[in-house]
Scaffold this motif. Structure first.
Motif, PDB file in Angstrom:
ATOM      1  N   GLY A 195      45.782  22.007  42.288  1.00 54.35           N
ATOM      2  CA  GLY A 195      46.423  21.749  41.050  1.00 54.35           C
ATOM      3  C   GLY A 195      45.738  20.714  40.198  1.00 54.35           C
ATOM      4  N   VAL A 196      45.076  19.780  40.697  1.00 52.57           N
ATOM      5  CA  VAL A 196      44.423  18.576  40.431  1.00 52.57           C
ATOM      6  C   VAL A 196      43.004  18.900  40.120  1.00 52.57           C
ATOM      7  CG1 VAL A 196      43.595  16.334  40.590  1.00 52.57           C
ATOM      8  CG2 VAL A 196      45.934  16.938  41.415  1.00 52.57           C
ATOM      9  N   ARG A 197      42.400  19.379  41.027  1.00 52.75           N
ATOM     10  CA  ARG A 197      40.833  19.551  40.773  1.00 52.75           C
ATOM     11  C   ARG A 197      40.474  21.094  40.771  1.00 52.75           C
ATOM     12  NH1 ARG A 197      38.076  15.730  45.194  1.00 52.75           N
ATOM     13  NH2 ARG A 197      39.826  16.509  46.049  1.00 52.75           N
ATOM     14  N   GLY A 198      41.269  21.783  41.167  1.00 57.45           N
ATOM     15  CA  GLY A 198      40.751  23.635  41.338  1.00 57.45           C
ATOM     16  C   GLY A 198      42.334  24.044  41.407  1.00 57.45           C
ATOM     17  N   LEU A 199      42.246  25.343  41.289  1.00 59.63           N
ATOM     18  CA  LEU A 199      43.455  26.351  41.586  1.00 59.63           C
ATOM     19  C   LEU A 199      43.325  27.458  42.237  1.00 59.63           C
ATOM     20  CD1 LEU A 199      46.279  26.562  40.312  1.00 59.63           C
ATOM     21  CD2 LEU A 199      45.501  27.643  38.284  1.00 59.63           C
ATOM     22  N   GLY A 200      42.151  27.871  42.226  1.00 63.27           N
ATOM     23  CA  GLY A 200      41.735  29.121  42.830  1.00 63.27           C
ATOM     24  C   GLY A 200      42.442  30.455  42.342  1.00 63.27           C
ATOM     25  N   TRP A 201      42.285  30.236  40.923  1.00 63.08           N
ATOM     26  CA  TRP A 201      43.168  31.285  40.155  1.00 63.08           C
ATOM     27  C   TRP A 201      42.562  32.778  40.111  1.00 63.08           C
ATOM     28  CZ3 TRP A 201      47.482  31.463  37.832  1.00 63.08           C
ATOM     29  CH2 TRP A 201      47.851  32.455  36.704  1.00 63.08           C
ATOM     30  N   ALA A 202      43.199  33.734  40.354  1.00 61.75           N
ATOM     31  CA  ALA A 202      42.809  34.993  40.918  1.00 61.75           C
ATOM     32  C   ALA A 202      43.718  36.000  40.061  1.00 61.75           C
ATOM     33  CB  ALA A 202      42.556  35.231  42.379  1.00 61.75           C
ATOM     34  N   PRO A 203      43.368  36.663  39.063  1.00 61.54           N
ATOM     35  CA  PRO A 203      43.967  37.733  38.347  1.00 61.54           C
ATOM     36  C   PRO A 203      43.989  39.178  39.047  1.00 61.54           C
ATOM     37  CG  PRO A 203      42.419  36.749  36.867  1.00 61.54           C
ATOM     38  CD  PRO A 203      42.071  36.220  38.225  1.00 61.54           C
ATOM     39  N   ASP A 204      45.173  39.471  39.343  1.00 57.73           N
ATOM     40  CA  ASP A 204      45.355  40.828  40.067  1.00 57.73           C
ATOM     41  C   ASP A 204      44.948  40.723  41.584  1.00 57.73           C
ATOM     42  OD1 ASP A 204      46.795  43.192  40.028  1.00 57.73           O
ATOM     43  OD2 ASP A 204      44.828  44.272  39.610  1.00 57.73           O
ATOM     44  N   SER A 205      44.864  39.551  42.240  1.00 55.59           N
ATOM     45  CA  SER A 205      44.248  39.552  43.408  1.00 55.59           C
ATOM     46  C   SER A 205      44.712  38.169  43.977  1.00 55.59           C
ATOM     47  CB  SER A 205      42.685  39.354  43.648  1.00 55.59           C
ATOM     48  OG  SER A 205      42.037  38.492  42.574  1.00 55.59           O
ATOM     49  N   ILE A 206      44.447  37.806  45.101  1.00 58.64           N
ATOM     50  CA  ILE A 206      44.535  36.424  45.504  1.00 58.64           C
ATOM     51  C   ILE A 206      43.217  35.665  45.995  1.00 58.64           C
ATOM     52  CG2 ILE A 206      46.697  37.308  46.868  1.00 58.64           C
ATOM     53  CD1 ILE A 206      45.001  36.933  49.430  1.00 58.64           C
ATOM     54  N   PRO A 207      43.193  34.315  45.992  1.00 60.26           N
ATOM     55  CA  PRO A 207      42.338  33.440  46.455  1.00 60.26           C
ATOM     56  C   PRO A 207      41.957  33.640  47.797  1.00 60.26           C
ATOM     57  CG  PRO A 207      44.010  31.909  46.003  1.00 60.26           C
ATOM     58  CD  PRO A 207      44.568  33.519  45.550  1.00 60.26           C
ATOM     59  N   THR A 208      40.674  33.205  48.322  1.00 60.76           N
ATOM     60  CA  THR A 208      40.412  33.148  49.752  1.00 60.76           C
ATOM     61  C   THR A 208      41.588  32.901  50.608  1.00 60.76           C
ATOM     62  OG1 THR A 208      38.177  32.765  49.180  1.00 60.76           O
ATOM     63  CG2 THR A 208      38.901  32.527  51.461  1.00 60.76           C
ATOM     64  N   LEU A 209      41.870  33.810  51.637  1.00 58.81           N
ATOM     65  CA  LEU A 209      42.829  33.414  52.816  1.00 58.81           C
ATOM     66  C   LEU A 209      42.153  32.256  53.457  1.00 58.81           C
ATOM     67  CD1 LEU A 209      44.206  36.716  53.486  1.00 58.81           C
ATOM     68  CD2 LEU A 209      45.402  34.945  52.755  1.00 58.81           C
TER      69      LEU A 209
END
Length: 390
Positions: A195-209
Motif C-alpha cells: 500500500g505504500v510502494r506497491g499494491l499488486g493490483w490485478a483486475p479480474d485476477s489475483i496477484p502472485t500467490l
C-alpha cells in the motif's frame, strides 16, 4: 519421457508434465509438509529426502526438472544470489549432470533472478550448461495465460539432443485479453500487506500467490468484490488458482499446522504452465529466427533468450504462450473467503493515505465502507457478548 523431479515441492511441475504424457520416476523433496503431500498424491513415485545425498539419477531418466529454492533469488528474500545457501543447491543439479548428461533439463524460478546482481545468477546458470555441452532457451511465462492469477516465472529448458530448445519454449505466443479496472463489474486482487510502494493490483485476477513464512504464517492476497466486500480467498480456491484440485495440500495437516498449506501453494509451479511445457517437449514447434535480437550490454537478462550452440540471443516474445478462456474471478471462486479484518483493513488504509501511489477511483472509499461494516459487526458482536454475560 521419464522424469526425475528435484526440489519437487507439492508436485506442480511433475503433475503438469504427467498430464502431457511424461512419467515421473523419481521425486526429491526435503520439507516434511510437502513430502506428506507427495506421499499422498503420488504414492507410487519414490521420493528421496535430500538432493545432497542423491548419488545419481535413475538410469532411465530422460528429463531432469528442478524448481530449485528461490529464497535467495527472490526480490522478497535476502538477495544473496545463486551462491546463497539455499539457492546454491542448484549446484547439486550440475553434480548429478557431471555423472551423466541427461538429455533434457527444465528449471523454474522467480523472474527477479534475471535482474538480481546484474544477472549474475542467470549468467552462472547458462555458463555451466554451456560448459556441459547443452543448448538452452528460457522465457518468462505468466500463469495468467491459463488461470486468473498474475504470476511470472522463468522457465529454462536445456538439451543435448538435436532438438532446438527454442522450439519448445519460444514458439507459442498469444495476445492476452487483459481485463480493465471496473470496480462495479469485476473483482480485483491486491496485497493488503502493501500500500505504500506497491499494491499488486490485478483486475479480474489475483496477484502472485506468495509462500508466506516457513512457520506457516499465511500471506494471502485480498480481493475486492463488486459487492464492495473485501475478502481473502479460501486456501482451496488458492489451490485451484495454481491449477491443483481443491484440497491437494490437505495431507500436510497431518504433519504441520493448517496454515502451512498457504506456503506450499505459494511455492508451487502452476500446473497448466507445466502441462503446456510438457506438450511442447513432446511435440516441439518451429522457432522463428526473426525473433532473435541482440542481448543487452548492461549485464541484465531479457525476459526471453536462447543459446544456439554458438551464440546467445535475446528473443522478442511476450509472457503469454496461450490465452485460455476463463470465467470471471467472481465466478471462479467456489468458497466465500474470509472478510479482511478490521485491523488489516485499517492498517492498509493508513498506508494508502500516506502513499504517493495512484489508486482506482473509488477504491479507498470502498475499503472505508468495508471497514465501517466490519467495525459495526465487531461492536454488535461485543454488545451481544456483554448482554449474554450480564
Amino acid at each position: 519421457m521419464k522424469v526425475a523431479g528435484l526440489f519437487a515441492g507439492i508436485g506442480g511441475l511433475e503433475r503438469g508434465l504427467a498430464a502431457a504424457g511424461h512419467e515421473p520416476s523419481l521425486l526429491c523433496e526435503i520439507w516434511e509438509p510437502a513430502r506428506a503431500v507427495l506421499a499422498a498424491r503420488m504414492p507410487d513415485v519414490p521420493c528421496k529426502r535430500d538432493v545432497r545425498e542423491l548419488r545419481s539419477l535413475p538410469r532411465e531418466t530422460e528429463l531432469l526438472t528442478g524448481g530449485f529454492p528461490c529464497q535467495d533469488l527472490s526480490q522478497a528474500g535476502r538477495t544473496a544470489g545463486i551462491g546463497g545457501a539455499r539457492s546454491g543447491l542448484v549446484g547439486e543439479i550440475f553434480r548429478l549432470l557431471d555423472r551423466r548428461r541427461v538429455p533434457w533439463v527444465v528449471l523454474e524460478n522467480v523472474s527477479f533472478m534475471l535482474q538480481l546482481d546484474k544477472g549474475s545468477g542467470m549468467r552462472t546458470l547458462v555458463e555451466a550448461f554451456e560448459e556441459l555441452g547443452y543448448r538452452w532457451a528460457y522465457r518468462v511465462v505468466n500463469s495468467l495465460s491459463f488461470l486468473p492469477q498474475r504470476r511470472e516465472r522463468v522457465l529454462f529448458v536445456a538439451t543435448t539432443t538435436e532438438v532446438d530448445p527454442a522450439s519448445v519454449v519460444l514458439t507459442d505466443e498469444a495476445e492476452p485479453a487483459l481485463a480493465s479496472t471496473d470496480l462495479n463489474a469485476r473483482a480485483h486482487g491486491f496485497y493488503w500487506t502493501e500500500g505504500v510502494r506497491g499494491l499488486g493490483w490485478a483486475p479480474d485476477s489475483i496477484p502472485t500467490l506468495k509462500n508466506g513464512s516457513t512457520v506457516g504464517i499465511a500471506s494471502p492476497p485480498a480481493i475486492l468484490l463488486p459487492s464492495g466486500d473485501v475478502i481473502t480467498p479460501d486456501v482451496r480456491d488458492a489451490e485451484r488458482l495454481q491449477g491443483f484440485p481443491e484440497n491437494w495440500t490437505s495431507p500436510a495437516e497431518e504433519v504441520s499446522r493448517t496454515s502451512i498449506r498457504w506456503s506450499l501453494v505459494g511455492n508451487a509451479v502452476t500446473v497448466p504452465v507445466a502441462k503446456w511445457l510438457g506438450s511442447r517437449l513432446a511435440r516441439p514447434g518451429v522457432y522463428e529466427l526473426g525473433r532473435d535480437c541482440e542481448l543487452p550490454l548492461n549485464g541484465r537478462w531479457p525476459k526471453a533468450a536462447r543459446f544456439d550452440g554458438r551464440r546467445r540471443h535475446a528473443v522478442h516474445i511476450n509472457a503469454y504462450p496461450k490465452w485460455e478462456k476463463r470465467s470471471s474471478l467472481t465466478t471462479f471462486l467456489r468458497y466465500d473467503g474470509k472478510p479482511l479484518s478490521v485491523r488489516a483493513t485499517r492498517g492498509f488504509l493508513l498506508r494508502t493515505e500516506r502513499a504517493k501511489l495512484r489508486f482506482a477511483d473509488g477504491f479507498q472509499d470502498r475499503l472505508r465502507e468495508h471497514l465501517a461494516r466490519m467495525e459495526l459487526h465487531a461492536n454488535s458482536s461485543n454488545g451481544n457478548f456483554a448482554v449474554a454475560a450480564e
